[in-house]
Design an enzyme around this catalytic site. Structure first.
Site, PDB file in Angstrom:
ATOM      1  CB  CYS A  66      -0.927  -0.005   1.203  1.00 16.58           C
ATOM      2  SG  CYS A  66      -0.048   0.203   2.771  1.00 16.58           S
ATOM      3  CB  ALA A  69       3.855  -0.376   2.455  1.00 18.51           C
ATOM      4  NE  ARG A 100      12.242  -1.530   1.828  1.00 15.94           N
ATOM      5  CZ  ARG A 100      12.952  -0.412   1.818  1.00 15.94           C
ATOM      6  NH1 ARG A 100      13.220   0.221   2.937  1.00 15.94           N
ATOM      7  NH2 ARG A 100      13.413   0.060   0.672  1.00 15.94           N
ATOM      8  CG  HIS A 200       8.096   4.779  -3.749  1.00 16.84           C
ATOM      9  ND1 HIS A 200       8.050   3.925  -4.827  1.00 16.84           N
ATOM     10  CD2 HIS A 200       8.272   3.988  -2.679  1.00 16.84           C
ATOM     11  CE1 HIS A 200       8.192   2.685  -4.414  1.00 16.84           C
ATOM     12  NE2 HIS A 200       8.326   2.690  -3.116  1.00 16.84           N
TER      13      HIS A 200
HETATM   14 FE1  CFM Z   1      13.133   0.526  -5.367  1.00 15.19          FE
HETATM   15 FE2  CFM Z   1      12.567  -1.813  -5.600  1.00 15.19          FE
HETATM   16 FE3  CFM Z   1      11.123  -0.188  -4.047  1.00 15.19          FE
HETATM   17 FE4  CFM Z   1      13.617  -0.911  -3.363  1.00 15.19          FE
HETATM   18 FE5  CFM Z   1      12.627  -2.927  -1.794  1.00 15.19          FE
HETATM   19 FE6  CFM Z   1      11.577  -3.723  -4.078  1.00 15.19          FE
HETATM   20 FE7  CFM Z   1      10.158  -2.173  -2.512  1.00 15.19          FE
HETATM   21 MO1  CFM Z   1      10.635  -4.620  -1.818  1.00 15.19          MO
HETATM   22  S1  CFM Z   1      14.519  -1.186  -5.237  1.00 15.19           S
HETATM   23  S2  CFM Z   1      12.628   0.987  -3.287  1.00 15.19           S
HETATM   24  S3  CFM Z   1      14.476  -1.800  -1.555  1.00 15.19           S
HETATM   25  S4  CFM Z   1      11.279  -0.271  -6.169  1.00 15.19           S
HETATM   26  S5  CFM Z   1      12.735  -4.828  -2.684  1.00 15.19           S
HETATM   27  S6  CFM Z   1      12.242  -3.812  -6.229  1.00 15.19           S
HETATM   28  S7  CFM Z   1       9.492  -3.821  -3.624  1.00 15.19           S
HETATM   29  S8  CFM Z   1      10.882  -2.710  -0.575  1.00 15.19           S
HETATM   30  S9  CFM Z   1       9.247  -0.273  -2.885  1.00 15.19           S
END
Ligand code: CFM
Length: 547
Positions: A66, A69, A100, A200
């Site tokens: 989500c 997260a 994580r 993000h």
């Molecule tokens: Fe970038 Fe990723 Fe992500 Fe990531 Fe991660 Fe991820 Fe993630 Mo899991 S590199 S920041 S450190 S998009 S592994 S492939 S899914 S937490 S949001």
């Protein structure tokens, strides 16, 4: 016993596989999913376009997370000296607590480390009914009294948005009250976007607005960069820092693995932004460029060759012979150990096949490591990436703005009157570009995949199992939600989010770790021997107790 599962003997074409995956769906669902499943190089499409960053169809068991997260867990979670308070019911806080594997250097001299704590306002029914602002205020006060941190961040969960608590007003009030603690909030309710990707963006905006640029005293150094989009999972960031140090490159700030408040605050003093995970942090990269004049280049430290290439990219940007030579020395020093392990392992991994379904960048980056092992990625996709992460940034102008993306604020950024300083002149940038250095550019996953490979966006539980059944990969890489169902199909599974308990996999030492791990996994027969009870005895006999 060699179960059929281990023979990569499928004779199906990519188009037949796509058809198989869609067969079970009702027509409307199949139509929607068809746009998210692409045979590479778009053999069946007139326009090579994949649908991404759209809502998951209700009823489908997605691999996504989500918005909360993505904001709290992914971007802000790895910062050790900011107190992160989840405003919401305790479940949201608890399930984002240390789940994580973002590591931090708790022994660093400046180390206040709050990462092991789980801060939550623990909202109850009465807070939902009468409002939770007072409780939030009390929680911020309590955290301040106990820890006196440099910063406190507040994260909204779904109910907070639904009842309308003004978390930004509470944060501003407390910030003014304390005077020596930067308090700011994120409207990152879980439902705010279609996935963690929205989180993000929200995190990028708020960190940029409230924190970046507050401290003009960056670390000293001749070649100063920020590493954007590296989260120090399993110690990846430590290995990259080791390599950068060895080359004489100063890392001012990592967004946000092993990061501190001071790093973010001084990140505008760097001279280059090196972007690892494009999906999660490209917003900050663009804003740092517009406001402060720092250019960005895409790098990838996953894979020894990719790491070497990225170091050369950084060196060629600074253009200093001393750095260019030092980078070559470091590569020459590090590579023999990597090659030795690759050569030892390769006869056992050559020709094996992999599938990668991870977040928004690893499904691409890890293909480098598999290539170094002589392995082929036959199918891959992201959970929540956007079209540019698949097809390259040239598609950005044609991306559709829908109701969901409109939900997320686009910051208006302009050059800072005092601090904007172009790091390179237009001529210098053009000269670097003509020598092959690309700025503000990411080619995406698709150009790196073989013709006919199946690229799938937002893969779900059903499709994952079907795909494994049809294509019989030697290894499947995804996350914890997929792990056990895949192992039950007899196929080794590697978590590429948490790395299971392994890592680091970045950089030169990371490559060695990964080669050994994959060698062990693809050559282990154990999953093929495993049979679930219902596979051995499909019928259960039972009686009703009241009979
Ligand atoms: Fe970038 Fe990723 Fe992500 Fe990531 Fe991660 Fe991820 Fe993630 Mo899991 S590199 S920041 S450190 S998009 S592994 S492939 S899914 S937490 S949001």
């Amino acid at each position: 016993m060699t179960p059929a599962m281990f023979n990569n003997d499928t004779t199906m074409t990519a188009a037949e596989i796509k058809e198989e995956l869609l067969k079970k769906y009702p027509p409307k669902v199949a139509r929607k999913r068809a746009k998210q499943i692409m045979i590479n190089e778009a053999l069946e499409n007139e326009t090579p376009e994949i649908t991404a960053n759209v809502r998951t169809i209700p009823g489908i068991i997605t691999m996504r997370g989500c918005t909360y997260a993505g904001c709290k867990g992914v971007i802000m979670g790895p910062t050790r000296d900011i107190v992160n308070i989840t405003h919401g019911p305790i479940g949201c806080g608890f399930y984002s607590w240390l789940t994580r594997r973002n590591q931090t250097d708790a022994y660093a001299p400046d180390a206040a480390n709050y990462m092991t704590y789980c801060f939550s306002t623990d909202m109850q029914d009465k807070d939902i009914i009468f409002g939770g602002e007072k409780k939030l205020e009390a929680a911020i006060q309590e955290a301040y009294d106990l820890f006196h941190p440099k910063g406190i961040c507040v994260f909204a969960t779904c109910p907070v948005g639904l009842i309308g608590d003004d978390i930004h007003a509470v944060a501003a009030k407390m910030k003014a009250k304390f005077g020596d603690c930067n308090v700011f909030a994120f409207s990152c309710e879980g439902y705010k976007g279609v996935s963690q990707s929205a989180g993000h963006h929200i995190a990028n905006n708020q960190v940029f607005k409230h924190l970046v640029g507050l401290d003009d005293q960056g670390k000293p150094g001749k070649y100063r960069i920020n590493l954007l989009g590296e989260y120090n999972i399993g110690g990846d960031g430590f290995e990259i820092d080791r390599i950068l140090n060895k080359c004489g490159v100063t890392n001012i700030a990592t967004f946000s693995g092993n990061s501190t408040y001071a790093q973010f605050a001084s990140s505008h003093t760097a001279d280059l932004n090196a972007v690892m995970c494009h999906r999660s942090i490209n917003y900050v990269a663009d804003m740092l460029e517009t406001k402060y004049g720092i250019p960005w280049v895409k790098v990838n430290f996953i894979g020894a060759n990719a790491a070497a290439k990225s170091l050369r990219k950084i060196a060629s940007y600074f253009g200093d012979q001393e750095l260019i030579d030092r980078v070559e020395e470091v590569i020459a020093e590090e590579m023999p150990a990597v090659r030795a392990v690759a050569e030892e392992v390769r006869p056992r991994t050559e020709g094996k096949t992999a599938m990668l379904f991870v977040g928004g960048s690893r499904a691409h980056h890890y293909q480098e490591l598999f290539k170094e092992l002589g392995m082929k990625t036959i199918s891959a996709g992201y959970e929540f990436a956007h079209r540019d992460d698949y097809e390259g940034r040239q598609v950005i102008p044609e991306l559709k703005v829908d109701a969901d993306s409109r939900n997320i604020e686009e910051l208006e950024v302009s050059p800072d009157e005092r601090l904007f300083r172009p790091r390179k002149s237009q001529e210098e940038l053009r000269a670097l570009e003509s020598s092959g250095l690309k700025f503000k550019d990411y080619d995406g996953l698709i150009p790196d995949m073989e013709r006919g490979a199946v690229v799938i966006d937002d893969l779900n539980q059903y499709e994952a199992e079907k795909l494994v059944e049809l294509l019989k990969p030697d290894i499947f890489c995804a996350g914890i939600k997929e792990k056990f169902s895949i192992q039950k199909l007899g196929v080794p599974m590697k978590q590429l989010h948490s790395y299971d308990s392994g890592g680091p996999y970045a950089g030169f030492r990371g490559a060695i770790n990964f080669y050994r791990e994959i060698d062990r996994l693809v050559n282990s027969r154990v999953w093929g021997y495993l049979k679930a009870p219902w596979q051995e005895n499909p019928e259960l006999s039972a009686t009703y107790v009241w009979e």
